[in-house]
Design a protein around this motif. Structure first.
Motif, PDB file in Angstrom:
ATOM      1  N   SER A  60       0.979  -1.177  -0.138  1.00 26.74           N
ATOM      2  CA  SER A  60      -0.081   0.082  -0.135  1.00 26.74           C
ATOM      3  C   SER A  60       0.926   1.348  -0.062  1.00 26.74           C
ATOM      4  O   SER A  60       0.608   2.136  -0.661  1.00 26.74           O
ATOM      5  CB  SER A  60      -0.719   0.071   1.299  1.00 26.74           C
ATOM      6  OG  SER A  60      -1.794   1.132   1.239  1.00 26.74           O
ATOM      7  N   ARG A 112       2.379   1.821  -3.521  1.00 28.12           N
ATOM      8  CA  ARG A 112       1.758   2.438  -4.479  1.00 28.12           C
ATOM      9  C   ARG A 112       1.496   3.898  -4.248  1.00 28.12           C
ATOM     10  O   ARG A 112       1.642   4.512  -5.263  1.00 28.12           O
ATOM     11  CB  ARG A 112       0.234   1.715  -4.430  1.00 28.12           C
ATOM     12  CG  ARG A 112       0.052   0.254  -4.993  1.00 28.12           C
ATOM     13  CD  ARG A 112      -1.337  -0.215  -5.011  1.00 28.12           C
ATOM     14  NE  ARG A 112      -1.050  -1.834  -5.417  1.00 28.12           N
ATOM     15  CZ  ARG A 112      -1.290  -2.730  -4.788  1.00 28.12           C
ATOM     16  NH1 ARG A 112      -1.408  -2.603  -3.390  1.00 28.12           N
ATOM     17  NH2 ARG A 112      -1.129  -3.894  -5.234  1.00 28.12           N
ATOM     18  N   GLN A 113       1.350   4.401  -3.049  1.00 28.84           N
ATOM     19  CA  GLN A 113       1.383   5.774  -2.694  1.00 28.84           C
ATOM     20  C   GLN A 113       2.789   6.424  -3.391  1.00 28.84           C
ATOM     21  O   GLN A 113       2.630   7.644  -3.735  1.00 28.84           O
ATOM     22  CB  GLN A 113       1.194   6.136  -1.647  1.00 28.84           C
ATOM     23  CG  GLN A 113      -0.310   5.537  -0.934  1.00 28.84           C
ATOM     24  CD  GLN A 113      -0.780   5.962   0.414  1.00 28.84           C
ATOM     25  OE1 GLN A 113      -0.249   6.701   0.914  1.00 28.84           O
ATOM     26  NE2 GLN A 113      -1.657   5.155   0.946  1.00 28.84           N
ATOM     27  N   THR A 160       2.995   9.312  -6.432  1.00 28.51           N
ATOM     28  CA  THR A 160       3.966  10.498  -6.191  1.00 28.51           C
ATOM     29  C   THR A 160       4.864  10.870  -7.005  1.00 28.51           C
ATOM     30  O   THR A 160       5.289  11.933  -7.581  1.00 28.51           O
ATOM     31  CB  THR A 160       4.220  10.559  -4.773  1.00 28.51           C
ATOM     32  OG1 THR A 160       2.977  10.598  -3.806  1.00 28.51           O
ATOM     33  CG2 THR A 160       4.950  11.920  -4.454  1.00 28.51           C
TER      34      THR A 160
END
Length: 348
Positions: A259, A262-263, A267
Motif C-alpha cells: 500500500s 503504490r502511494q 507521487t
C-alpha cells in the motif's frame, strides 16, 4: 510436451530489442559518464527489502509445501479464486510459449503495438500471428492477447469489454490471454484475475516489476484449474528457485509495504511528469512505473540522454516514441533534469 517441431526459424530467433541492457548501452555510448542511470525498464526502483536468505534457499530443493503456500499468497494478492488457479514459474517470459501451446495452432491476434515477445511466443507454438490495432479485430481468433495496462503506452481496456470479448471467443473455442504485468499499479477493479472459471481466460502476472526484483525471475499464470494442472505438469517440480520462493512469500504477504509503495510510486510519477512538463515535453501515457513520450525528435532525445549516461527505451519502427522509467531518488531526478536542460533547444 515438445513444441520443437513447430518452431519457425524466424520465430525462434532471439529478440534483443528490450530495455535493461547496460552492456549494449555502453557499446552504443562508450563515452557516457558512469554509473548509468537505467530508466529503460518499467521496474520499480525501490525493491522489496526481503530478509537475508537462509542457507537452505540455495542448498536444498524447494519444498512442495512452500510452493503451495506461495501460490496461496499469490491467489490472495492477485484476487484469483483459489491457489488451484495459480501456477508459479521462473518469470512470465518462460510462460508465454507454454501458454500459447495450450491451444492447437490457429489464428493468434495480439492487440498492439505492445510487448513483442507475445507475438514471438505465439509463433513458436505454431500459431499464425497478427498484431492488430483494433480491439474488435481480436474477435474470431483462436488465441487473443491483450496487455493491460499496455506496455509501452499504458492503454487500458475495461474489464467489461474484456469479458465480452472472452465470451465471443469462447463460442468458437478461443482463449483470451491478458498480460497484467503492470496491474499492481493499475486499477484493480479492471483485473480479470477473479474471472478465471469462465473457462477461456488466462491472466499473467509479473512479480519482479512492482516488487523491484526482476532478477529473481518469478511470475504467475492464473487460469482455470484444468489449464493450471496442465501447465503445472509441463513445468514439473521445483520450477521456482529457492531465493525467489523466499522473497515471494514475504513480499506477497506484506500488505503494508504494498500500500505504501503504490502511494510512493504515484507521487514519483507525478514528479516525473512535472519535470518533463518544465522542459516542454508532454507525457502521452504510461503507468505509475513508466511514462510514455511521443515527440518528433524522440530519437535525438534518446541519443542525448544516452550520451549523458541515462538509458531510456526506444522502439524500432516507432522513432517518435520513448518509454521512461522512474528515477529512484533525488540525485537521479536531478540527473534527468540537468540532461534535459543541456539538450539542443533547452526546454523547446
Amino acid at each position: 510436451m515438445d513444441i520443437r517441431p513447430r518452431l519457425a526459424d524466424r520465430a525462434a530467433e532471439k529478440v534483443t530489442d528490450h530495455g535493461g541492457s547496460l552492456v549494449r548501452a555502453s557499446a552504443q555510448f562508450p563515452d557516457a559518464p558512469k554509473p548509468w542511470l537505467d530508466l529503460s525498464t518499467g521496474i520499480n526502483p525501490h525493491p522489496y527489502p526481503f530478509s537475508p536468505l537462509p542457507a537452505s534457499a540455495v542448498e536444498r530443493l524447494p519444498e512442495e509445501a512452500d510452493i503451495a503456500k506461495l501460490t496461496g499468497h499469490a491467489a490472495r494478492h492477485y484476487g484469483a479464486p483459489s491457489a488451484a488457479n495459480v501456477i508459479a514459474a521462473p518469470g512470465t517470459q518462460l510462460l508465454l510459449p507454454l501458454v500459447a501451446s495450450l491451444l492447437a495452432p490457429g489464428p493468434a491476434r495480439i492487440l498492439g503495438p505492445t510487448y513483442a515477445e507475445h507475438a514471438r511466443a505465439a509463433a513458436l507454438a505454431g500459431h499464425a500471428v497478427e498484431e492488430v490495432e483494433s480491439f474488435d479485430a481480436l474477435r474470431g481468433a483462436r488465441l487473443a492477447v491483450v496487455v493491460n495496462p499496455n506496455n509501452p503506452d499504458g492503454r487500458l481496456i475495461s474489464r467489461s469489454d474484456l469479458l465480452d470479448l472472452a465470451a465471443s471467443l469462447r463460442a468458437d473455442g478461443g482463449v483470451l490471454v491478458v498480460d497484467e504485468a503492470f496491474m499492481d499499479v493499475g486499477p484493480q477493479a479492471e483485473s480479470l484475475a477473479g474471472d478465471l472459471e469462465a473457462g477461456n481466460i488466462l491472466v499473467l502476472r509479473s512479480f519482479g516489476k512492482f516488487f523491484g526484483l526482476a532478477g529473481l525471475r518469478l511470475g504467475f499464470a492464473l487460469t482455470s484449474t484444468e489449464r493450471a494442472q496442465k501447465l503445472s505438469g509441463w513445468l514439473g517440480p521445483w520450477a521456482v528457485a529457492g531465493p525467489a520462493l523466499h522473497a515471494g512469500l514475504e513480499a506477497l504477504a506484506d500488505h503494508d509495504w504494498q500500500s505504501a509503495m503504490r502511494q510512493r510510486l504515484a507521487t514519483e510519477r507525478l514528479r516525473l511528469d512535472a519535470l518533463f512538463h518544465e522542459q516542454g515535453l508532454t507525457i502521452a501515457g504510461g503507468t505509475d512505473l513508466f511514462r510514455f513520450l511521443r515527440h518528433p525528435r524522440a530519437a535525438d532525445l534518446f541519443d542525448h540522454l544516452g550520451r549523458s549516461g541515462i538509458l531510456v527505451r526506444r522502439f524500432a519502427g516507432r522513432p517518435d516514441c520513448l518509454r521512461i522509467g522512474l528515477p529512484g531518488d533525488d540525485e537521479a531526478f536531478e540527473r534527468v533534469r540537468a540532461a534535459l536542460q543541456s539538450r539542443d533547444g533547452g526546454g523547446a
